[in-house]
Design an enzyme around this catalytic site. Structure first.
Site, PDB file in Angstrom:
ATOM      1  N   THR A  86       0.850  -1.189   0.000  1.00 41.94           N
ATOM      2  CA  THR A  86       0.000   0.000   0.000  1.00 41.94           C
ATOM      3  C   THR A  86       0.884   1.236   0.000  1.00 41.94           C
ATOM      4  OG1 THR A  86      -0.131  -0.007   2.418  1.00 41.94           O
ATOM      5  CG2 THR A  86      -1.914  -1.099   1.212  1.00 41.94           C
ATOM      6  N   ASP A  88      -0.698   4.654   0.636  1.00 40.93           N
ATOM      7  CA  ASP A  88      -1.943   5.402   0.803  1.00 40.93           C
ATOM      8  C   ASP A  88      -1.716   6.909   0.836  1.00 40.93           C
ATOM      9  OD1 ASP A  88      -2.964   2.885   1.035  1.00 40.93           O
ATOM     10  OD2 ASP A  88      -3.554   3.058   3.143  1.00 40.93           O
ATOM     11  N   GLN A 141     -11.847   2.630  -1.693  1.00 39.85           N
ATOM     12  CA  GLN A 141     -11.512   3.061  -0.342  1.00 39.85           C
ATOM     13  C   GLN A 141     -10.854   4.432  -0.393  1.00 39.85           C
ATOM     14  OE1 GLN A 141     -12.291   1.787   2.563  1.00 39.85           O
ATOM     15  NE2 GLN A 141     -11.183   3.307   3.741  1.00 39.85           N
ATOM     16  N   TYR A 147      -4.143   1.659  -4.789  1.00 36.31           N
ATOM     17  CA  TYR A 147      -4.293   0.275  -4.324  1.00 36.31           C
ATOM     18  C   TYR A 147      -5.582  -0.349  -4.862  1.00 36.31           C
ATOM     19  CZ  TYR A 147      -4.716  -3.618  -1.001  1.00 36.31           C
ATOM     20  OH  TYR A 147      -4.856  -4.870  -0.428  1.00 36.31           O
ATOM     21  N   TYR A 179     -11.022  -7.148   6.256  1.00 33.79           N
ATOM     22  CA  TYR A 179     -10.058  -6.825   7.305  1.00 33.79           C
ATOM     23  C   TYR A 179      -9.594  -8.112   7.990  1.00 33.79           C
ATOM     24  CZ  TYR A 179     -11.205  -1.852   6.951  1.00 33.79           C
ATOM     25  OH  TYR A 179     -11.368  -0.564   6.513  1.00 33.79           O
TER      26      TYR A 179
END
Length: 241
Positions: A86, A88, A141, A147, A179
């Site tokens: 990731t 982010d 997201q 990602y 998750y």
């Protein structure tokens, strides 16, 4: 089972759970890793699974690494594309480097690895390719445009390749975790976990890496010969598609 399985990013977290589960199923397993020599050595010492170091984003490194594994263990019959990163950031702050690093590992890496085992699978008329996508590739997201794009791309790649592999005895599938209880999740503050994350999950808990591993083992097995082009969502009901 006795087949040779290769798991990318297989010395830690979900990848390690997948590698050990495949070994327990009777496979001869190899695992790749990108950088943590100490963790990889400890994993090999604990499990006996050989680890190989290279960057899945580099096509030539994948070509050479797979050739070495096949020389050591035999032809790769099961490939699990698990390696992922990731980077982010909200899109207005995302740098080209953050974008390309995600693409190189999470999407190009799936091409690089799969392309280098595909010919052998076609010749032998058998293969299992399982790629680990993500719930965020299905629903998106915040701060993960890079990602989510790669993980959605992995799903499109899989659906297309499944059509090409079907008559050659090769199945190509996705597992899309939600998750999962890994090291990364343990860094989340307890209040955020209890007040924000867990209320989104109908089953009321995080998933376990072993649960993802069992899903992969099914798709990698001879019993799953009629399952291809599928996305198996393992997210506790957080997102249903």
């Amino acid at each position: 089972m006795g087949r040779v399985a290769l798991v990318t990013g297989g010395s830690r977290g979900i990848g390690a759970a997948i590698a050990t589960a495949l070994q327990d199923m009777g496979c001869t397993v190899a695992a790749t890793y990108a950088g943590n020599d100490e963790k990889a050595a400890a994993f090999t010492a604990e499990t006996g699974i050989k680890t190989y170091k290279w960057d899945v984003g580099n096509y030539e490194a994948c070509q050479a690494g797979i050739a070495q594994i096949e020389a050591d263990l035999g032809p790769v019959e099961i490939l699990v594309n698990n390696a992922g990163i990731t980077r982010d950031a909200p899109f207005h702050k995302m740098t080209p480097q953050q974008w390309h690093e995600c693409i190189d590992t999470n999407l190009n890496g799936v091409f690089n690895m799969t392309h280098n085992v595909w010919g052998g699978m076609r010749e032998r008329k058998f293969g299992r390719v399982v790629t680990i996508s993500s719930i965020n590739g299905q629903k998106g997201q915040f701060a993960q445009a890079n990602y989510a794009a790669t993980k959605a791309g992995d799903i499109g790649f899989t659906k297309s390749l499944a059509q090409e592999g079907a008559r050659a005895g090769i199945t190509v599938n996705i597992v899309a975790p939600g998750y999962i209880n890994t090291e990364m999740m343990s860094t989340i503050p307890e209040k955020v976990m209890n007040d924000v994350i867990l209320p989104q999950i109908p089953v009321g808990r995080l998933g376990e890496a072993s649960e993802i591993a069992r899903a992969v083992c099914f798709l990698a097995s001879d019993d799953a010969g009629f399952v291809t082009g599928s996305t198996l969502s393992a997210n506790g009901g957080q997102y249903m598609s």
